[in-house]
Design a protein around this motif. Sequence first.
Motif, PDB file in Angstrom:
ATOM      1  N   GLY A 176       0.845  -1.203   0.000  1.00  9.02           N
ATOM      2  CA  GLY A 176       0.000   0.000   0.000  1.00  9.02           C
ATOM      3  C   GLY A 176       0.875   1.245   0.000  1.00  9.02           C
ATOM      4  O   GLY A 176       2.045   1.205   0.394  1.00  9.02           O
ATOM      5  N   GLN A 177       0.319   2.358  -0.455  1.00 12.74           N
ATOM      6  CA  GLN A 177       1.117   3.579  -0.458  1.00 12.74           C
ATOM      7  C   GLN A 177       0.243   4.798  -0.182  1.00 12.74           C
ATOM      8  O   GLN A 177      -0.937   4.824  -0.556  1.00 12.74           O
ATOM      9  CB  GLN A 177       1.867   3.763  -1.777  1.00 12.74           C
ATOM     10  CG  GLN A 177       1.029   3.757  -3.033  1.00 12.74           C
ATOM     11  CD  GLN A 177       1.857   4.100  -4.284  1.00 12.74           C
ATOM     12  OE1 GLN A 177       1.978   5.261  -4.640  1.00 12.74           O
ATOM     13  NE2 GLN A 177       2.418   3.108  -4.947  1.00 12.74           N
ATOM     14  N   ARG A 218      13.292   4.370   9.607  1.00  7.25           N
ATOM     15  CA  ARG A 218      14.372   3.447   9.986  1.00  7.25           C
ATOM     16  C   ARG A 218      14.005   2.619  11.214  1.00  7.25           C
ATOM     17  O   ARG A 218      14.618   1.600  11.496  1.00  7.25           O
ATOM     18  CB  ARG A 218      15.672   4.223  10.248  1.00  7.25           C
ATOM     19  CG  ARG A 218      16.305   4.692   8.955  1.00  7.25           C
ATOM     20  CD  ARG A 218      17.613   5.382   9.137  1.00  7.25           C
ATOM     21  NE  ARG A 218      18.303   5.541   7.834  1.00  7.25           N
ATOM     22  CZ  ARG A 218      19.411   6.244   7.682  1.00  7.25           C
ATOM     23  NH1 ARG A 218      19.961   6.835   8.725  1.00  7.25           N
ATOM     24  NH2 ARG A 218      19.966   6.361   6.490  1.00  7.25           N
ATOM     25  N   CYS A 219      12.988   3.082  11.955  1.00  6.21           N
ATOM     26  CA  CYS A 219      12.628   2.357  13.193  1.00  6.21           C
ATOM     27  C   CYS A 219      11.554   1.305  12.946  1.00  6.21           C
ATOM     28  O   CYS A 219      11.309   0.463  13.802  1.00  6.21           O
ATOM     29  CB  CYS A 219      12.102   3.341  14.237  1.00  6.21           C
ATOM     30  SG  CYS A 219      13.323   4.561  14.686  1.00  6.21           S
ATOM     31  N   VAL A 220      10.872   1.374  11.795  1.00 11.00           N
ATOM     32  CA  VAL A 220       9.752   0.439  11.572  1.00 11.00           C
ATOM     33  C   VAL A 220      10.149  -0.543  10.466  1.00 11.00           C
ATOM     34  O   VAL A 220      10.381  -0.118   9.329  1.00 11.00           O
ATOM     35  CB  VAL A 220       8.476   1.201  11.160  1.00 11.00           C
ATOM     36  CG1 VAL A 220       7.324   0.224  10.889  1.00 11.00           C
ATOM     37  CG2 VAL A 220       8.079   2.220  12.225  1.00 11.00           C
ATOM     38  N   ASP A 249       5.950  10.231   0.572  1.00 13.23           N
ATOM     39  CA  ASP A 249       5.564   8.949  -0.046  1.00 13.23           C
ATOM     40  C   ASP A 249       5.838   7.880   1.004  1.00 13.23           C
ATOM     41  O   ASP A 249       6.981   7.686   1.399  1.00 13.23           O
ATOM     42  CB  ASP A 249       6.433   8.727  -1.299  1.00 13.23           C
ATOM     43  CG  ASP A 249       6.151   7.409  -1.999  1.00 13.23           C
ATOM     44  OD1 ASP A 249       6.041   7.399  -3.240  1.00 13.23           O
ATOM     45  OD2 ASP A 249       6.071   6.375  -1.306  1.00 13.23           O
ATOM     46  N   ILE A 250       4.786   7.220   1.495  1.00 10.74           N
ATOM     47  CA  ILE A 250       4.940   6.238   2.576  1.00 10.74           C
ATOM     48  C   ILE A 250       4.343   4.907   2.138  1.00 10.74           C
ATOM     49  O   ILE A 250       3.239   4.868   1.585  1.00 10.74           O
ATOM     50  CB  ILE A 250       4.233   6.728   3.857  1.00 10.74           C
ATOM     51  CG1 ILE A 250       4.834   8.070   4.282  1.00 10.74           C
ATOM     52  CG2 ILE A 250       4.336   5.695   4.958  1.00 10.74           C
ATOM     53  CD1 ILE A 250       4.508   8.507   5.667  1.00 10.74           C
ATOM     54  N   VAL A 257       0.134  -0.554   9.503  1.00 12.17           N
ATOM     55  CA  VAL A 257       1.480  -0.042   9.821  1.00 12.17           C
ATOM     56  C   VAL A 257       1.707   1.273   9.087  1.00 12.17           C
ATOM     57  O   VAL A 257       2.182   2.259   9.659  1.00 12.17           O
ATOM     58  CB  VAL A 257       2.554  -1.082   9.438  1.00 12.17           C
ATOM     59  CG1 VAL A 257       3.954  -0.509   9.637  1.00 12.17           C
ATOM     60  CG2 VAL A 257       2.387  -2.365  10.245  1.00 12.17           C
ATOM     61  N   ARG A 258       1.323   1.302   7.809  1.00 14.81           N
ATOM     62  CA  ARG A 258       1.507   2.535   7.013  1.00 14.81           C
ATOM     63  C   ARG A 258       0.675   3.674   7.607  1.00 14.81           C
ATOM     64  O   ARG A 258       1.169   4.782   7.846  1.00 14.81           O
ATOM     65  CB  ARG A 258       1.082   2.285   5.568  1.00 14.81           C
ATOM     66  CG  ARG A 258       1.016   3.501   4.698  1.00 14.81           C
ATOM     67  CD  ARG A 258       0.764   3.130   3.244  1.00 14.81           C
ATOM     68  NE  ARG A 258      -0.376   2.261   3.079  1.00 14.81           N
ATOM     69  CZ  ARG A 258      -1.632   2.656   2.907  1.00 14.81           C
ATOM     70  NH1 ARG A 258      -1.908   3.953   2.918  1.00 14.81           N
ATOM     71  NH2 ARG A 258      -2.616   1.798   2.741  1.00 14.81           N
TER      72      ARG A 258
END
Length: 380
Positions: A176-177, A218-220, A249-250, A257-258
């Motif tokens: 997903g984004q 960086r933590c997930v 953009d994730i 989570v996203r």
Amino acid sequence: MRRVLEHVSTWMRSAGLDVRLDPASNVIGRRSSSQAGAPALVIGSHLDTVPNAGKYDGVLGVLLGVAAVQALGCRRLPFAVEVVGFSEEEGVRYRSPYIGSSALSGRFDKALLDRRDERGIAMADAFRAFGLDPDNVAQATYRPGSILAYFEAHIEQGPVLDACDLPLGIVEAIAGQSRLRVAFEGHAGHAGTSPMTLRRDALPAAAELILEVEQQARCVPELRATVGSIAVEPGATNVIPGVATLSLDIRHAEDEVRSKALAGLLDRAGEIAVRRQLTFRVVEAEHHNAVPADSQLTGMLASAVADAGLEARRMVSGAGHDGAIVAAIAPMAMLFLRSPGGASHHPDEAVHLGDVRTALDVILRFIDKLATSRLPAGER
Ligand code: HGY
Ligand code: MN
Ligand code: MN
């Protein structure tokens, strides 16, 4: 894009396809079935790309579809084959991905026609300048039941297959984004006369957020978060930035989570704004949930790979693909080709010619399995 459409149309026609341009500027080459009214296997990918790109993202999947039809020759199939070159998947110009496949799938958001590009040109006017009527986009939608299956071959665009020394991968799902444009707004001012303690400078706030995006991602595990572009207003050396607008953009395979990561980042942005006496707002946002590939089609694809004597790695795609949109109206399967060095969205993007040949062989075996599955049980 006009030149690309001419080239691809020529190649489609030389493969015996009947070519049409749909109201969303998707180019579609059709090979009819020996059975009148039969649904189509759609083999597609996109023809657009990103700035300073490589040569294979998207277009390779379209040309593999053309090559597969060429290789089929006059083989009779119980379904039509439609090779589709989608017009706009990356969403670079109007910051909205999947325009061509959304139109084909009946999911085009007409409100996007008012969206303006960096030069202030509305999407509707871009359609008209291309010779298309924006009011006709909905006519690009395929009738329900007219697509038997959607198949897309695409470069992996990442390092996994290359690291495993495998030519092919089988996509189990497309991550997903969320794509946003966000803005910090302060107060422009004179760079020489404004004391540092009295400024409401939008750009350092954006800088704080950009580092926060990297830190959080960086933590997930498996979270990907990117600030790809930033715009500063008024954008002069001697003026304190009044507005800083950045893209976000994730991506993640799991939607929760996203969404949680995005909510956390937007909270942090709000805190940064308050501390710096700025305002923060989300200017645009578009979210696409993760999409699983169809298990039955993927099974056929896996056995086509096995019949070719190959091992294929099953994987989630971190990149978005038109298949994520067409999956809403048809079962979807995707085949990945190795990206040497994992390079993509860069001129170093490459493929091994042998892998392309292997992919074509697997695609033909997949088509054969799909045809066999359409025969009455006694004839398989
Ligand atoms: O950005 C992507 O996921 C793809 O390149 N459209
Ligand atoms: Mn791309
Ligand atoms: Mn692509």
